[in-house]
Design an enzyme around this catalytic site. Structure first.
Site, short mmCIF file in Angstrom:
data_model
loop_
_atom_site.label_atom_id
_atom_site.label_comp_id
_atom_site.label_asym_id
_atom_site.label_seq_id
_atom_site.Cartn_x
_atom_site.Cartn_y
_atom_site.Cartn_z
N LYS A 48 1.04 -1.22 0.22
CA LYS A 48 0.03 -0.14 0.10
C LYS A 48 0.88 1.24 0.18
O LYS A 48 0.33 2.35 -0.36
CB LYS A 48 -0.70 0.08 1.09
N GLY A 49 2.06 1.26 0.37
CA GLY A 49 2.77 2.61 0.60
C GLY A 49 2.96 3.35 -0.30
O GLY A 49 2.82 4.65 -0.35
N ASP A 114 14.77 0.84 2.49
CA ASP A 114 15.36 1.10 4.07
C ASP A 114 16.27 0.16 3.97
O ASP A 114 17.66 0.27 3.51
CB ASP A 114 14.46 0.71 4.97
N LYS A 142 16.31 5.61 2.68
CA LYS A 142 16.92 5.66 3.96
C LYS A 142 18.19 4.82 3.85
O LYS A 142 17.79 3.40 3.94
CB LYS A 142 15.74 5.24 5.25
N PHE A 163 11.82 6.07 11.81
CA PHE A 163 10.51 5.63 11.21
C PHE A 163 9.77 6.77 11.01
O PHE A 163 9.39 7.79 11.88
CB PHE A 163 10.08 4.71 12.40
N VAL A 164 9.35 6.94 9.66
CA VAL A 164 8.57 7.98 9.11
C VAL A 164 7.32 7.40 8.69
O VAL A 164 7.01 6.41 8.40
CB VAL A 164 9.44 8.70 8.18
N ASP A 170 2.78 4.23 6.76
CA ASP A 170 2.13 4.01 7.98
C ASP A 170 2.68 3.49 9.14
O ASP A 170 3.93 2.86 8.80
CB ASP A 170 0.78 2.82 7.48
N ARG A 176 -1.30 6.96 6.62
CA ARG A 176 -0.92 7.03 5.71
C ARG A 176 -1.46 8.16 4.77
O ARG A 176 -0.89 8.83 3.73
CB ARG A 176 -1.74 5.77 4.94
P1 IMP Z 1 13.15 -2.41 3.35
O1 IMP Z 1 12.94 -4.21 2.93
O2 IMP Z 1 13.62 -2.48 4.91
O3 IMP Z 1 13.66 -1.75 2.34
O4 IMP Z 1 11.51 -1.65 3.64
C1 IMP Z 1 10.75 -1.72 2.67
C2 IMP Z 1 9.40 -1.47 3.14
O5 IMP Z 1 9.44 -1.35 4.55
C3 IMP Z 1 8.72 -0.35 2.55
O6 IMP Z 1 8.06 -0.66 1.49
C4 IMP Z 1 7.80 0.14 3.73
O7 IMP Z 1 6.48 -0.17 3.51
C5 IMP Z 1 8.39 -0.20 5.09
N1 IMP Z 1 9.24 0.93 5.78
C6 IMP Z 1 10.67 0.89 5.73
N2 IMP Z 1 10.92 2.09 6.50
C7 IMP Z 1 9.62 2.80 6.91
C8 IMP Z 1 9.44 3.86 7.66
O8 IMP Z 1 10.13 4.81 7.95
N3 IMP Z 1 7.98 4.08 7.73
C9 IMP Z 1 7.10 3.33 7.16
N4 IMP Z 1 7.46 2.12 6.52
C10 IMP Z 1 8.55 1.87 6.54
#
Ligand code: IMP
Length: 194
Positions: A48-49, A114, A142, A163-164, A170, A176
């Site tokens: 959903k992001g 992230d 990030k 965490f944003v 969300d 969201r």
């Molecule tokens: P990754 O696998 O750590 O790169 O994270 C990817 C997913 O984690 C993103 O598509 C988001 O849905 C979620 N995510 C990572 N950091 C944040 C944050 O700071 N706030 C909210 N969702 C996050």
């Protein structure tokens, strides 16, 4: 009371305003349009992001003169396992694309990267289907806890090591719909679950 007002006591600070986000999307749109001039483009939002990113981006790319010859908007829906604020990279595919990606110029549109594991999973999954070209666009980067070296061709804005929430992002499904990017107060994370 409006919902956004009820959020107010939980927000530590605004990181990027609605206007700053809109300007970043315009810039991303110009970059993507220039790289796909005269070619068909498939924008693939990861829900959903990326809900708002992909819709705003699709309209912004279409508004760039001499951009792609056509734009298809599609989406996948995924959910990452992990704790409340960090993904494990184990991704559950809740909805696949509606259109095939084979032979298409695909740009994956993500909200945030992230540790990179979610995007790596998506790139591997879609790469196997032999798109003509596969590129990735993230609105927020990030880079502090990257666990894999994942290529991202289009990067919007740098997020802090926090965490944003907002603009699609969300915390436990809330926030969201905030039109800006925000950092939550620490107390929100320690609140017992309702
Ligand atoms: P990754 O696998 O750590 O790169 O994270 C990817 C997913 O984690 C993103 O598509 C988001 O849905 C979620 N995510 C990572 N950091 C944040 C944050 O700071 N706030 C909210 N969702 C996050």
């Amino acid at each position: 009371m409006q919902i956004t007002e009820s959020y107010e006591g939980t927000i530590e600070r605004t990181l990027y305003s609605r206007e700053q986000i809109a300007a970043a999307i315009e810039r991303l749109a110009r970059e993507i349009a220039a790289d796909h001039r005269g070619q068909p483009l498939m924008l693939l939002g990861v829900l959903k992001g990326a809900l708002f990113v992909v819709t705003d981006l699709a309209r912004a790319v279409a508004a760039v003169p001499d951009g792609p010859s056509e734009i298809i908007v599609d989406y996948m829906c995924v959910s990452s396992y992990g704790n409340a604020t960090r993904s494990s990279g184990e991704v559950r595919l809740l909805k696949d694309t509606s259109e095939p990606v084979t032979g298409r110029n695909v740009v994956i549109v993500e909200d945030i990267v992230d540790n990179g594991l979610t995007l790596q999973y998506l790139q591997a999954l879609l790469g196997e289907r032999q798109p003509a070209r596969l590129r990735s666009c993230v609105l927020f980067d990030k880079p502090y806890h990257r666990r894999v070296d994942v290529p991202v061709e289009y990067v919007g804005l740098q997020a802090p090591d926090e965490f944003v929430v907002g603009y699609g992002l969300d915390y436990q499904e809330l926030f969201r719909n905030l039109p800006y990017l925000a950092q939550l107060k620490d107390a929100v994370f320690t609140r017992p679950e309702a």
